[in-house]
Design a protein around this motif. Structure first.
Motif, PDB file in Angstrom:
ATOM      1  N   GLY A 182       4.476  -2.548   3.908  1.00 47.17           N
ATOM      2  CA  GLY A 182       4.772  -1.285   4.569  1.00 47.17           C
ATOM      3  C   GLY A 182       5.286  -0.257   3.581  1.00 47.17           C
ATOM      4  O   GLY A 182       5.945  -0.596   2.586  1.00 47.17           O
ATOM      5  N   GLN A 183       4.994   0.992   3.845  1.00 50.00           N
ATOM      6  CA  GLN A 183       5.451   2.047   2.927  1.00 50.00           C
ATOM      7  C   GLN A 183       6.954   2.255   3.005  1.00 50.00           C
ATOM      8  O   GLN A 183       7.541   2.888   2.139  1.00 50.00           O
ATOM      9  N   GLN A 184       7.589   1.721   4.042  1.00 54.80           N
ATOM     10  CA  GLN A 184       9.046   1.808   4.114  1.00 54.80           C
ATOM     11  C   GLN A 184       9.698   1.019   2.986  1.00 54.80           C
ATOM     12  O   GLN A 184      10.814   1.316   2.566  1.00 54.80           O
ATOM     13  N   ASN A 185       8.970  -0.003   2.489  1.00 50.22           N
ATOM     14  CA  ASN A 185       9.494  -0.814   1.402  1.00 50.22           C
ATOM     15  C   ASN A 185       8.972  -0.369   0.039  1.00 50.22           C
ATOM     16  O   ASN A 185       9.192  -1.039  -0.962  1.00 50.22           O
ATOM     17  N   GLY A 238      -2.638   5.164   3.211  1.00 48.42           N
ATOM     18  CA  GLY A 238      -2.394   6.069   4.318  1.00 48.42           C
ATOM     19  C   GLY A 238      -1.165   5.696   5.108  1.00 48.42           C
ATOM     20  O   GLY A 238      -0.207   6.458   5.180  1.00 48.42           O
ATOM     21  N   TYR A 239      -1.142   4.523   5.696  1.00 53.02           N
ATOM     22  CA  TYR A 239       0.002   4.083   6.498  1.00 53.02           C
ATOM     23  C   TYR A 239       0.602   2.783   5.967  1.00 53.02           C
ATOM     24  O   TYR A 239       1.652   2.349   6.426  1.00 53.02           O
ATOM     25  N   CYS A 240      -0.067   2.154   5.010  1.00 47.48           N
ATOM     26  CA  CYS A 240       0.428   0.954   4.346  1.00 47.48           C
ATOM     27  C   CYS A 240       0.076   1.038   2.863  1.00 47.48           C
ATOM     28  O   CYS A 240      -0.599   1.967   2.425  1.00 47.48           O
ATOM     29  N   SER A 241       0.522   0.060   2.116  1.00 50.70           N
ATOM     30  CA  SER A 241       0.248   0.027   0.686  1.00 50.70           C
ATOM     31  C   SER A 241      -0.356  -1.313   0.312  1.00 50.70           C
ATOM     32  O   SER A 241       0.041  -2.358   0.848  1.00 50.70           O
ATOM     33  N   LEU A 286       2.044  11.242  10.960  1.00 56.77           N
ATOM     34  CA  LEU A 286       3.071  10.207  11.017  1.00 56.77           C
ATOM     35  C   LEU A 286       3.045   9.397   9.731  1.00 56.77           C
ATOM     36  O   LEU A 286       2.036   8.801   9.373  1.00 56.77           O
ATOM     37  N   LYS A 287       4.152   9.360   9.031  1.00 52.72           N
ATOM     38  CA  LYS A 287       4.254   8.642   7.770  1.00 52.72           C
ATOM     39  C   LYS A 287       5.329   7.557   7.881  1.00 52.72           C
ATOM     40  O   LYS A 287       6.347   7.729   8.553  1.00 52.72           O
ATOM     41  N   ARG A 288       5.073   6.453   7.214  1.00 53.34           N
ATOM     42  CA  ARG A 288       6.024   5.342   7.153  1.00 53.34           C
ATOM     43  C   ARG A 288       6.458   4.894   8.547  1.00 53.34           C
ATOM     44  O   ARG A 288       7.642   4.608   8.782  1.00 53.34           O
ATOM     45  N   PHE A 289       5.530   4.860   9.489  1.00 51.18           N
ATOM     46  CA  PHE A 289       5.867   4.461  10.856  1.00 51.18           C
ATOM     47  C   PHE A 289       5.678   2.962  11.091  1.00 51.18           C
ATOM     48  O   PHE A 289       5.996   2.456  12.160  1.00 51.18           O
ATOM     49  N   LEU A 290       5.141   2.255  10.099  1.00 46.44           N
ATOM     50  CA  LEU A 290       4.973   0.811  10.206  1.00 46.44           C
ATOM     51  C   LEU A 290       5.847   0.117   9.177  1.00 46.44           C
ATOM     52  O   LEU A 290       5.859   0.502   8.002  1.00 46.44           O
ATOM     53  N   ASN A 291       6.569  -0.902   9.630  1.00 48.67           N
ATOM     54  CA  ASN A 291       7.343  -1.675   8.668  1.00 48.67           C
ATOM     55  C   ASN A 291       6.464  -2.725   8.003  1.00 48.67           C
ATOM     56  O   ASN A 291       5.255  -2.791   8.253  1.00 48.67           O
ATOM     57  N   ASP A 292       7.070  -3.543   7.177  1.00 44.47           N
ATOM     58  CA  ASP A 292       6.309  -4.514   6.397  1.00 44.47           C
ATOM     59  C   ASP A 292       5.574  -5.508   7.296  1.00 44.47           C
ATOM     60  O   ASP A 292       4.391  -5.796   7.083  1.00 44.47           O
ATOM     61  N   PHE A 293       6.229  -6.017   8.310  1.00 44.97           N
ATOM     62  CA  PHE A 293       5.612  -6.991   9.217  1.00 44.97           C
ATOM     63  C   PHE A 293       4.461  -6.371   9.998  1.00 44.97           C
ATOM     64  O   PHE A 293       3.398  -6.982  10.156  1.00 44.97           O
ATOM     65  N   GLU A 294       4.641  -5.156  10.487  1.00 45.15           N
ATOM     66  CA  GLU A 294       3.601  -4.492  11.265  1.00 45.15           C
ATOM     67  C   GLU A 294       2.373  -4.191  10.416  1.00 45.15           C
ATOM     68  O   GLU A 294       1.227  -4.315  10.882  1.00 45.15           O
ATOM     69  N   CYS A 295       2.585  -3.809   9.153  1.00 44.34           N
ATOM     70  CA  CYS A 295       1.448  -3.571   8.257  1.00 44.34           C
ATOM     71  C   CYS A 295       0.653  -4.853   8.042  1.00 44.34           C
ATOM     72  O   CYS A 295      -0.578  -4.858   8.119  1.00 44.34           O
ATOM     73  N   LYS A 296       1.350  -5.929   7.759  1.00 42.62           N
ATOM     74  CA  LYS A 296       0.677  -7.213   7.557  1.00 42.62           C
ATOM     75  C   LYS A 296      -0.074  -7.634   8.811  1.00 42.62           C
ATOM     76  O   LYS A 296      -1.193  -8.160   8.729  1.00 42.62           O
ATOM     77  N   LEU A 297       0.528  -7.392   9.978  1.00 43.03           N
ATOM     78  CA  LEU A 297      -0.104  -7.786  11.235  1.00 43.03           C
ATOM     79  C   LEU A 297      -1.385  -6.997  11.476  1.00 43.03           C
ATOM     80  O   LEU A 297      -2.429  -7.581  11.822  1.00 43.03           O
ATOM     81  N   PHE A 298      -1.347  -5.678  11.275  1.00 41.56           N
ATOM     82  CA  PHE A 298      -2.524  -4.846  11.506  1.00 41.56           C
ATOM     83  C   PHE A 298      -3.658  -5.216  10.550  1.00 41.56           C
ATOM     84  O   PHE A 298      -4.817  -5.325  10.957  1.00 41.56           O
ATOM     85  N   PHE A 299      -3.331  -5.408   9.281  1.00 41.77           N
ATOM     86  CA  PHE A 299      -4.370  -5.756   8.318  1.00 41.77           C
ATOM     87  C   PHE A 299      -4.905  -7.166   8.560  1.00 41.77           C
ATOM     88  O   PHE A 299      -6.097  -7.422   8.342  1.00 41.77           O
ATOM     89  N   TYR A 300      -4.044  -8.064   8.990  1.00 41.16           N
ATOM     90  CA  TYR A 300      -4.492  -9.429   9.303  1.00 41.16           C
ATOM     91  C   TYR A 300      -5.455  -9.419  10.481  1.00 41.16           C
ATOM     92  O   TYR A 300      -6.513 -10.064  10.444  1.00 41.16           O
TER      93      TYR A 300
END
Length: 312
Positions: A152-155, A166-169, A72-86
């Motif tokens: 997020g990698q979508q951005n 991997g799933y974020c940048s 699964l690639k680019r399955f997290l948007n910018d907000f979700e990436c920040k949330l997971f890393f936070y």
């Protein structure tokens, strides 16, 4: 999908599932002690918070990393990436804070009455709650800086200053002074916690040695006291934490230094970071007779296990 990616994905999936179930099982038993005749030890309240922090680390890293490895690639948007890393940063920070608090608290608890720490025994239990709240609040505030450095990698715009995780940048904001200040403050905090753990562990080893010598001189029963068993468990827990934390810090440094770290380095760093949250609940359960004997004597209801109802 290559077989090696399937194998790595299964390792992450197994580690996350096993670790989460272990922490949930431990949290459940510590919570169930409130509703039985088995009383909580002074350290059980601290360990419950540790299980929550462990679960946050495992879920915030293990779940998205597993999904990324399985394709699964680019399955997290910018907000979700920040949330997971936070969430991961908060959980990791609380882990080191609570492990430090646990070791210091136990060192004060078993200190002899003629030591200079004896006066703190009366106030240690009362300060546990505020200290735990402070650990969460401080780490939640400190982790906010991660929001600026993850996207997020979508951005993603194929920027050479971005690192693929991997799933974020990881994004280079260009403000090196703020990043350097954060690194220095975080490193000082970690070094302070590790220093306190080392001091507390050394003190506990010294107190246990003196206690053993006293038992031999007075010809008392060689059977270890509940305080000694709890102290030995905490020493094993702290040793495991320091070992895994050191390895994790080394690989995290590699991720920071290398401009384009390979996915193998990202996977190994994530795997090692999740080792302590996975192993720690099983270390505690294997050394706690109240849990290991629960299936036979539901917290002291069986007369064969009267020691299960004792509270330290």
């Amino acid at each position: 999908m290559a077989s090696r990616f399937v194998a790595v994905g299964m390792i992450f999936l197994s580690q996350t599932t096993l670790g989460f179930l272990g922490n949930f099982f431990l949290f459940y038993h510590y919570s169930s002690f409130h509703y039985t005749r088995c009383m909580l030890r002074s350290t059980d309240w601290i360990l419950r918070h540790l299980t929550v922090a462990n679960s946050l680390v495992l879920l915030s890293k293990g779940v998205p990393q597993t999904m990324s490895i399985f394709g699964l690639k680019r399955f997290l948007n910018d907000f979700e990436c920040k949330l997971f890393f936070y969430i991961h940063r908060v959980g990791r920070g609380v882990c080191i804070s609570i492990t430090c608090l646990l070791s210091v608290f136990q060192a004060i608890t078993i200190s002899p009455t003629n030591s200079r720490w004896a006066e703190l025994k009366l106030h240690a239990a009362q300060c546990t709650g505020p200290c735990l709240i402070l650990c969460w609040v401080l780490n939640m505030l400190a982790a906010t800086i991660i929001l600026k450095h993850v996207a997020g990698q979508q951005n993603s715009r194929n920027n050479t200053e971005e690192k693929d995780l991997g799933y974020c940048s990881a994004v280079d904001t260009g403000n090196s002074s703020i990043v350097l200040l954060h690194v220095v403050v975080s490193s000082c905090y970690d070094v302070l916690c590790l220093g306190l753990m080392t001091w507390a562990s050394s003190s506990m080893v010294f107190f246990l040695h003196r206690h053993k010598q006293h038992i031999l001189k007075t010809s008392l029963s060689p059977r270890s006291s509940p305080e000694s068993r709890v102290t030995q468990s905490i020493l094993v827990l702290v040793s495991a934490f320091v070992s895994f934390y050191t390895l994790s810090s080394i690989f995290t440094s590699f991720l920071t230094i290398f401009p384009n770290p390979g996915m193998w380095l990202v996977n190994i760093s994530t795997l090692i970071t999740a080792c302590f949250p996975t192993v720690s609940p099983f270390i505690l359960m294997s050394r706690d007779p109240r849990i290991s004997k629960t299936s036979l004597a539901c917290c002291g209801r069986d007369k064969k296990f009267p020691m299960l109802t004792r509270c330290l």
